[in-house]
Design a protein around this motif. Structure first.
Motif, PDB file in Angstrom:
ATOM      1  N   ASP A 168       0.841  -1.189   0.000  1.00  0.00           N
ATOM      2  CA  ASP A 168       0.000   0.000   0.000  1.00  0.00           C
ATOM      3  C   ASP A 168       0.884   1.251   0.000  1.00  0.00           C
ATOM      4  OD1 ASP A 168      -1.775   2.129   0.599  1.00  0.00           O
ATOM      5  OD2 ASP A 168      -3.138   0.734   1.602  1.00  0.00           O
ATOM      6  N   PRO A 169       0.784   2.091  -1.033  1.00  0.00           N
ATOM      7  CA  PRO A 169       1.666   3.264  -1.101  1.00  0.00           C
ATOM      8  C   PRO A 169       1.368   4.317  -0.042  1.00  0.00           C
ATOM      9  CG  PRO A 169       0.005   3.346  -2.832  1.00  0.00           C
ATOM     10  CD  PRO A 169      -0.124   1.997  -2.188  1.00  0.00           C
ATOM     11  N   LEU A 170       0.233   4.193   0.655  1.00  0.00           N
ATOM     12  CA  LEU A 170      -0.108   5.174   1.680  1.00  0.00           C
ATOM     13  C   LEU A 170       0.586   4.901   3.010  1.00  0.00           C
ATOM     14  CD1 LEU A 170      -3.934   5.712   1.068  1.00  0.00           C
ATOM     15  CD2 LEU A 170      -2.022   7.108   0.271  1.00  0.00           C
ATOM     16  N   VAL A 171       1.154   3.715   3.199  1.00  0.00           N
ATOM     17  CA  VAL A 171       1.851   3.415   4.457  1.00  0.00           C
ATOM     18  C   VAL A 171       3.079   4.313   4.566  1.00  0.00           C
ATOM     19  CG1 VAL A 171       3.097   1.684   5.796  1.00  0.00           C
ATOM     20  CG2 VAL A 171       1.019   1.050   4.551  1.00  0.00           C
ATOM     21  N   ARG A 172       3.115   5.104   5.645  1.00  0.00           N
ATOM     22  CA  ARG A 172       4.195   6.078   5.796  1.00  0.00           C
ATOM     23  C   ARG A 172       4.951   5.914   7.112  1.00  0.00           C
ATOM     24  NH1 ARG A 172       5.753   9.189   1.320  1.00  0.00           N
ATOM     25  NH2 ARG A 172       7.629  10.174   2.141  1.00  0.00           N
ATOM     26  N   LEU A 173       4.360   5.185   8.068  1.00  0.00           N
ATOM     27  CA  LEU A 173       4.975   5.025   9.382  1.00  0.00           C
ATOM     28  C   LEU A 173       4.456   3.743  10.002  1.00  0.00           C
ATOM     29  CD1 LEU A 173       6.659   6.206  11.786  1.00  0.00           C
ATOM     30  CD2 LEU A 173       4.558   7.364  12.519  1.00  0.00           C
ATOM     31  N   VAL A 174       5.338   3.049  10.709  1.00  0.00           N
ATOM     32  CA  VAL A 174       4.973   1.836  11.447  1.00  0.00           C
ATOM     33  C   VAL A 174       5.411   2.021  12.890  1.00  0.00           C
ATOM     34  CG1 VAL A 174       5.400  -0.640  11.720  1.00  0.00           C
ATOM     35  CG2 VAL A 174       5.136   0.342   9.420  1.00  0.00           C
TER      36      VAL A 174
END
Length: 386
Positions: free
Chosen positions: A163-169
């Motif tokens: 998913d290209p929207l994942v920006r932080l974990v």
């Protein structure tokens, strides 16, 4: 991602412009979705709009908000249509001056029977639809909150791998007796009151959660750390309470320390170069609602780098202005950076977060009413959205 057509040009004058270096009394020019110029003094250009001495700030950048979850499940047992929930959430955050938001999505939970699993299923589809159809005022990404003691957390996360929207974990462990819930007696009282259960039922719950943590927490931490490194996702710790927790975060090359619960953990995280993120509600209320360390105390020590609205979007701007006042007394430019420049840079969004020529024209107009900052206008990529 850009879903709005930028306005060709806006000239905002008679403004107090908060740049990264200070406050400039002057004029801000927005052109083709970018900040074109910062000019001292008032403008006499045709079409210039006076903001009557109000502040112009960079649009706020939110890294951790549970607000979407509250809109998806407004009551126990109620799951709201996802696109409608996302649009309502978006309108609220944009109205609070937040032009970039990382919507926090919980992957797993320590409490059985919650609706988080269903929320996890509908969020990516609903968000993608809303973005595709240009429904949203703010720029949205995802912050994946991994409950490492969840037995099937890998399977739950799988749909988000590309998913290209994942920006932080962030890596969480809400097992009773440690981190946020280090005071298990206090947690026990709260849990029993909230769920109306007796001592025997609580003991069964606690024993099961501790057994699951023993079996799954470390393997899942290692898996997620390796995966994040391979995908280039920034990693955040969550609720570090001890020096040992911080040492684990440093060894994992984490870059953000979310909500450290003690002075020792916050000092150590900051000293190791992690960006310490604290809750703006904690600052506004004058203390933690769960009895952990005060954000104000940490800010006074100089170890708060980022504010997050957490569960209350209106608190983000309010918290930044409180940082600039006694007893903390940060320069306003530095206080504003905790809700704009620093969080944007922490997740690799280097095109925003400052009022600087060439960056995105994400700008908010703010006045003060009896010391309370009020958002009067919001521009995202030069287009007025609120």
């Amino acid at each position: 991602m850009t879903y709005l057509s930028p306005m060709s040009e806006s000239i905002l004058t008679d403004a107090r412009i908060v740049t990264r270096d200070g406050v400039v009394d002057g004029t801000l020019v927005l052109r083709e979705g970018r900040i074109a110029d910062i000019q001292p003094g008032a403008s006499r250009a045709a079409g210039a709009q006076s903001v009557d001495g109000d502040y112009l700030l960079p649009g706020l950048v939110e890294l951790h908000t549970d607000n979407l979850e509250k809109h998806l499940t407004p009551r126990p047992g109620v799951l709201w249509p996802p696109e409608a929930a996302i649009v309502a959430h978006d309108a609220l955050v944009a109205g609070c001056g937040i032009t970039t938001v990382l919507d926090s999505v919980a992957v797993g939970d320590v409490i059985a029977g919650t609706q988080r699993r269903r929320s996890l299923e509908v969020t990516p589809v609903g968000l993608a639809n809303a973005l595709r159809h240009g429904m949203l005022k703010a720029d949205h990404f995802l912050h994946m909150r991994i409950e490492v003691s969840e037995p099937d957390v890998r399977e739950m996360f799988e749909p988000f791998l590309d998913d290209p929207l994942v920006r932080l974990v962030s890596l969480m462990d809400h097992t009773p007796g440690q981190r946020q819930y280090a005071d298990e007696a206090a947690y026990r009282r709260s849990y029993q009151r909230r769920h109306n259960i007796d001592d025997a039922a609580y003991e069964q719950f606690s024993a099961r959660r501790k057994a699951l943590a023993e079996q799954y927490s470390q393997p899942h931490r290692s898996w997620m750390i390796a995966l994040s490194r391979s995908r280039g996702w920034p990693l955040a710790s969550h609720d570090d309470a001890t020096l040992e927790h911080v040492a684990e975060s440093v060894a994992a090359h984490m870059t953000i320390a979310e909500f450290p619960t003690t002075v020792a953990a916050a000092d150590a995280a900051h000293g190791h170069g992690l960006k310490v993120l604290m809750g703006a509600p904690n600052l506004v209320r004058g203390g933690s609602h769960s009895g952990n360390v005060s954000a104000g105390e940490l800010a006074a020590r100089g170890v708060v780098d980022i504010l997050s609205s957490d569960y209350y979007p209106q608190s983000l701007l309010h918290g930044a202005f409180l940082l600039s006042r006694p007893p903390i007394g940060m320069a306003l430019a530095d206080a504003v950076a905790t809700v704009s420049d620093v969080p944007a840079a922490a997740v690799g969004l280097h095109d925003r977060g400052r009022i600087e020529a060439g960056l995105r024209a994400d700008v908010i107009r703010v006045c003060e009413l009896d010391g309370l900052p009020i958002v009067r206008s919001v521009w995202r990529e030069g287009r007025r959205v609120a």
